[in-house]
Design a protein around this motif. Structure first.
Motif, PDB file in Angstrom:
ATOM      1  N   ALA A   1       0.403   6.178 -11.036  1.00  0.00           N
ATOM      2  CA  ALA A   1      -0.089   5.476  -9.855  1.00  0.00           C
ATOM      3  C   ALA A   1      -1.439   4.815 -10.112  1.00  0.00           C
ATOM      4  O   ALA A   1      -1.709   3.713  -9.624  1.00  0.00           O
ATOM      5  CB  ALA A   1      -0.185   6.439  -8.674  1.00  0.00           C
ATOM      6  N   ASP A   2      -2.297   5.487 -10.881  1.00  0.00           N
ATOM      7  CA  ASP A   2      -3.652   4.976 -11.115  1.00  0.00           C
ATOM      8  C   ASP A   2      -3.714   3.904 -12.195  1.00  0.00           C
ATOM      9  O   ASP A   2      -4.599   3.040 -12.166  1.00  0.00           O
ATOM     10  CB  ASP A   2      -4.580   6.131 -11.512  1.00  0.00           C
ATOM     11  CG  ASP A   2      -4.817   7.114 -10.381  1.00  0.00           C
ATOM     12  OD1 ASP A   2      -4.587   6.747  -9.210  1.00  0.00           O
ATOM     13  OD2 ASP A   2      -5.207   8.266 -10.670  1.00  0.00           O
ATOM     14  N   THR A   3      -2.795   3.950 -13.157  1.00  0.00           N
ATOM     15  CA  THR A   3      -2.882   3.033 -14.292  1.00  0.00           C
ATOM     16  C   THR A   3      -1.878   1.885 -14.257  1.00  0.00           C
ATOM     17  O   THR A   3      -2.133   0.822 -14.813  1.00  0.00           O
ATOM     18  CB  THR A   3      -2.697   3.790 -15.621  1.00  0.00           C
ATOM     19  OG1 THR A   3      -1.397   4.405 -15.645  1.00  0.00           O
ATOM     20  CG2 THR A   3      -3.773   4.860 -15.799  1.00  0.00           C
TER      21      THR A   3
ATOM     22  N   PRO B   1      -1.834  -0.413  -9.792  1.00  0.00           N
ATOM     23  CA  PRO B   1      -2.845  -1.430  -9.482  1.00  0.00           C
ATOM     24  C   PRO B   1      -2.639  -2.723 -10.260  1.00  0.00           C
ATOM     25  O   PRO B   1      -2.936  -3.815  -9.746  1.00  0.00           O
ATOM     26  CB  PRO B   1      -4.156  -0.741  -9.877  1.00  0.00           C
ATOM     27  CG  PRO B   1      -3.865   0.716  -9.732  1.00  0.00           C
ATOM     28  CD  PRO B   1      -2.451   0.865 -10.208  1.00  0.00           C
TER      29      PRO B   1
ATOM     30  N   THR C   1      -8.732  14.406  -5.241  1.00  0.00           N
ATOM     31  CA  THR C   1      -9.650  13.351  -4.842  1.00  0.00           C
ATOM     32  C   THR C   1      -9.961  13.407  -3.350  1.00  0.00           C
ATOM     33  O   THR C   1     -10.964  12.869  -2.902  1.00  0.00           O
ATOM     34  CB  THR C   1      -9.071  11.960  -5.166  1.00  0.00           C
ATOM     35  OG1 THR C   1      -7.767  11.851  -4.580  1.00  0.00           O
ATOM     36  CG2 THR C   1      -8.968  11.752  -6.668  1.00  0.00           C
TER      37      THR C   1
ATOM     38  N   ARG D   1       0.212  10.895 -10.760  1.00  0.00           N
ATOM     39  CA  ARG D   1      -1.088  10.296 -10.441  1.00  0.00           C
ATOM     40  C   ARG D   1      -1.502   9.305 -11.532  1.00  0.00           C
ATOM     41  O   ARG D   1      -2.042   8.227 -11.236  1.00  0.00           O
ATOM     42  CB  ARG D   1      -2.148  11.380 -10.294  1.00  0.00           C
ATOM     43  CG  ARG D   1      -1.921  12.328  -9.131  1.00  0.00           C
ATOM     44  CD  ARG D   1      -3.012  13.379  -9.069  1.00  0.00           C
ATOM     45  NE  ARG D   1      -4.288  12.806  -8.664  1.00  0.00           N
ATOM     46  CZ  ARG D   1      -4.875  13.013  -7.486  1.00  0.00           C
ATOM     47  NH1 ARG D   1      -4.292  13.792  -6.584  1.00  0.00           N
ATOM     48  NH2 ARG D   1      -6.030  12.455  -7.202  1.00  0.00           N
ATOM     49  N   HIS D   2      -1.254   9.657 -12.775  1.00  0.00           N
ATOM     50  CA  HIS D   2      -1.624   8.761 -13.880  1.00  0.00           C
ATOM     51  C   HIS D   2      -0.851   7.448 -13.783  1.00  0.00           C
ATOM     52  O   HIS D   2      -1.412   6.362 -13.965  1.00  0.00           O
ATOM     53  CB  HIS D   2      -1.347   9.445 -15.224  1.00  0.00           C
ATOM     54  CG  HIS D   2      -1.763   8.635 -16.408  1.00  0.00           C
ATOM     55  ND1 HIS D   2      -0.871   7.914 -17.172  1.00  0.00           N
ATOM     56  CD2 HIS D   2      -2.991   8.414 -16.956  1.00  0.00           C
ATOM     57  CE1 HIS D   2      -1.514   7.296 -18.140  1.00  0.00           C
ATOM     58  NE2 HIS D   2      -2.806   7.577 -18.035  1.00  0.00           N
TER      59      HIS D   2
ATOM     60  N   ASP E   1      -2.075  14.216  -2.310  1.00  0.00           N
ATOM     61  CA  ASP E   1      -3.179  14.510  -3.220  1.00  0.00           C
ATOM     62  C   ASP E   1      -2.835  15.629  -4.201  1.00  0.00           C
ATOM     63  O   ASP E   1      -3.542  15.826  -5.193  1.00  0.00           O
ATOM     64  CB  ASP E   1      -4.418  14.900  -2.403  1.00  0.00           C
ATOM     65  CG  ASP E   1      -5.703  14.820  -3.199  1.00  0.00           C
ATOM     66  OD1 ASP E   1      -5.796  13.945  -4.082  1.00  0.00           O
ATOM     67  OD2 ASP E   1      -6.613  15.629  -2.949  1.00  0.00           O
TER      68      ASP E   1
ATOM     69  N   HIS F   1       0.870  -1.183   0.000  1.00  0.00           N
ATOM     70  CA  HIS F   1       0.000   0.000   0.000  1.00  0.00           C
ATOM     71  C   HIS F   1       0.901   1.224   0.000  1.00  0.00           C
ATOM     72  O   HIS F   1       1.834   1.324   0.804  1.00  0.00           O
ATOM     73  CB  HIS F   1      -0.879  -0.031   1.258  1.00  0.00           C
ATOM     74  CG  HIS F   1      -1.642   1.235   1.525  1.00  0.00           C
ATOM     75  ND1 HIS F   1      -1.419   2.011   2.661  1.00  0.00           N
ATOM     76  CD2 HIS F   1      -2.626   1.859   0.826  1.00  0.00           C
ATOM     77  CE1 HIS F   1      -2.242   3.046   2.645  1.00  0.00           C
ATOM     78  NE2 HIS F   1      -2.988   2.985   1.544  1.00  0.00           N
TER      79      HIS F   1
ATOM     80  N   VAL G   1      -3.142   2.045  -4.073  1.00  0.00           N
ATOM     81  CA  VAL G   1      -2.786   3.464  -4.053  1.00  0.00           C
ATOM     82  C   VAL G   1      -3.851   4.234  -3.285  1.00  0.00           C
ATOM     83  O   VAL G   1      -5.050   4.067  -3.505  1.00  0.00           O
ATOM     84  CB  VAL G   1      -2.679   4.024  -5.482  1.00  0.00           C
ATOM     85  CG1 VAL G   1      -2.413   5.529  -5.457  1.00  0.00           C
ATOM     86  CG2 VAL G   1      -1.596   3.287  -6.269  1.00  0.00           C
ATOM     87  N   GLU G   2      -3.393   5.111  -2.381  1.00  0.00           N
ATOM     88  CA  GLU G   2      -4.310   5.967  -1.634  1.00  0.00           C
ATOM     89  C   GLU G   2      -3.719   7.377  -1.586  1.00  0.00           C
ATOM     90  O   GLU G   2      -2.525   7.549  -1.319  1.00  0.00           O
ATOM     91  CB  GLU G   2      -4.516   5.444  -0.215  1.00  0.00           C
ATOM     92  CG  GLU G   2      -5.505   6.272   0.603  1.00  0.00           C
ATOM     93  CD  GLU G   2      -5.743   5.700   1.993  1.00  0.00           C
ATOM     94  OE1 GLU G   2      -6.470   6.345   2.776  1.00  0.00           O
ATOM     95  OE2 GLU G   2      -5.187   4.628   2.301  1.00  0.00           O
ATOM     96  N   TYR G   3      -4.546   8.381  -1.861  1.00  0.00           N
ATOM     97  CA  TYR G   3      -4.088   9.774  -1.821  1.00  0.00           C
ATOM     98  C   TYR G   3      -4.409  10.376  -0.457  1.00  0.00           C
ATOM     99  O   TYR G   3      -5.445  10.090   0.133  1.00  0.00           O
ATOM    100  CB  TYR G   3      -4.741  10.576  -2.944  1.00  0.00           C
ATOM    101  CG  TYR G   3      -4.293  10.113  -4.312  1.00  0.00           C
ATOM    102  CD1 TYR G   3      -3.074  10.508  -4.824  1.00  0.00           C
ATOM    103  CD2 TYR G   3      -5.085   9.234  -5.065  1.00  0.00           C
ATOM    104  CE1 TYR G   3      -2.639  10.058  -6.064  1.00  0.00           C
ATOM    105  CE2 TYR G   3      -4.664   8.776  -6.304  1.00  0.00           C
ATOM    106  CZ  TYR G   3      -3.436   9.187  -6.800  1.00  0.00           C
ATOM    107  OH  TYR G   3      -3.003   8.732  -8.026  1.00  0.00           O
TER     108      TYR G   3
END
Length: 392
Positions: A119-121, A124, A356, A116-117, A109, A104, A130-132
């Motif tokens: 981390a998000d794409t 996972p 977010t 972020r892109h 944020d 984790h 991933v947590e902001y």
């Protein structure tokens, strides 16, 4: 003279000028050679099989790459440094060196959009959760820790919003659970902030920006603490990470003038913002070096200077068409997404929807500026005429 002698405590300007240079090793030439190489020859098979030679293969480094890595390591106070193909590539390599499937990671944020892109794409897909987090949490970040939290990624000031965060408090909390701490320090560069001294394990720069300084090279850098260096070195080697020697050389060239350039960027920015704050069409100015900025006290504690990147909001009620009209009317400010070079730049920013955790209260029209090395009076005149055309 040994450029890396530790018998005297060198100030940062002297470090920038001298570190990473070894004239005696290169026939007295001030700058290291630009080594274009893949194959490295050995004098005999015994040396080859024992590995007792400084260089083994082009991908593993050469005198050019070593010079820049050595300079960055001394500037950052690090155990070692690695180069990357871009700032984003440096971010990706640094994160991947300290997370694995089932882990984790907490990310500020306010992080850079491409971070972020990634981390998000990407994360996972490799089983990393991933947590902001709200950058204002400070020590309160402990409430977000899980048994599987292994990394905390900070960025100060935050991208576009320029929010500061209490990096030492966040780093101390992360270290209490054995997590690795990372920081995108591109805004200040190693000249004005040394993240490792604040408790960060991996200090990341988009060297494309202020280290190169001339808008002509893509480059990323990662400086590591003792606790993070071995994993970073092993991971970058396993990934085959290598930067072309011509790009590295241009990074070295830019590094030598980092101090004088940033001093001018900083001075110009204060001059421009001092004028801009009094203009009737302008709302909030986002720049932590200003005493009026909410993050000023943290900036004053942790940083020794500021750069040319800032932002401002138009007054409430300004339309998107008016904001775009302002940008289109600019003469000296180019419209470009990068920054850190000698030239002034501007881009439109819409803060609402980019977060977010905490959304901005007002959906304002905003502009990010990079204040370059031009005469500040010319920049002020340019902003003035663009504001008069757009906000009639």
């Amino acid at each position: 003279m040994n450029n890396n002698s530790s018998d005297v405590q060198k100030k940062i300007d002297t470090v920038i000028t001298h570190t990473g240079r070894h004239p005696k090793s290169f026939h007295g030439f001030v700058n290291p050679p630009v080594v274009h190489a893949s194959t490295v020859l050995y004098p005999d098979v015994e040396t080859m099989v024992t590995g007792k030679q400084t260089y083994s293969y082009g991908r593993r480094g050469n005198p050019t790459t070593d010079s820049l890595e050595e300079a960055l390591t001394e500037m950052e106070g690090a155990a070692g440094s690695k180069l990357a193909n871009s700032g984003l590539n440096a971010i990706a390599l640094a994160i991947l060196s300290c997370v694995k499937s089932g882990d984790h990671i907490l990310i500020a944020d306010t992080a850079y959009g491409p971070t972020r892109h990634f981390a998000d794409t990407v994360l996972p897909g490799y089983g990393v959760a991933v947590e902001y987090y709200d950058p204002g949490l400070g020590d309160g970040i402990r409430s977000l820790f899980r048994p599987e939290t292994t990394a905390v990624f900070t960025e100060a000031p935050g991208s576009l919003t320029f929010e500061m965060q209490d990096v030492p408090a966040i780093a101390a909390a992360a270290h209490d659970i054995g997590a690795t701490t990372l920081m995108d320090n591109t805004w200040a560069s190693p000249l004005f902030c040394q993240p490792l001294s604040l408790g960060i394990d991996l200090s990341i720069q988009a060297g494309t920006k202020y280290i190169v300084g001339h808008s002509d090279v893509m480059l990323g850098t990662i400086a590591a603490s003792e606790r993070a260096w071995e994993k970073l070195d092993t991971f970058c080697g396993a990934m085959g990470s290598h930067v072309a020697p011509d790009d590295v050389y241009l990074g070295l060239r830019g590094l030598r003038t980092l101090s004088v350039r940033l001093e001018r960027h900083q001075r110009n920015t204060f001059t421009v913002l001092d004028w801009l704050k009094d203009q009737p069409g302008i709302g909030k100015i986002r720049y932590p070096a200003l005493e009026s900025d909410p993050g000023h006290q943290i900036w004053k504690r942790d940083f020794t200077g500021s750069s040319g990147l800032c932002a401002f909001d138009f007054r409430k009620g300004t339309t998107r068409d008016e904001a775009y009209s302002f940008l289109n009317a600019l003469k000296f400010f180019g419209l470009g997404f990068s920054w850190g070079g000698f030239e002034s730049l501007a881009i439109p920013v819409r803060l609402n929807g980019m977060r977010t955790v905490n959304q901005p209260e007002d959906d304002l029209q905003s502009v990010r500026l990079h204040i370059g090395l031009e005469d500040p009076e010319d920049l002020i005149k340019d902003l003035d005429q663009a504001l008069k055309q757009a906000l009639k």
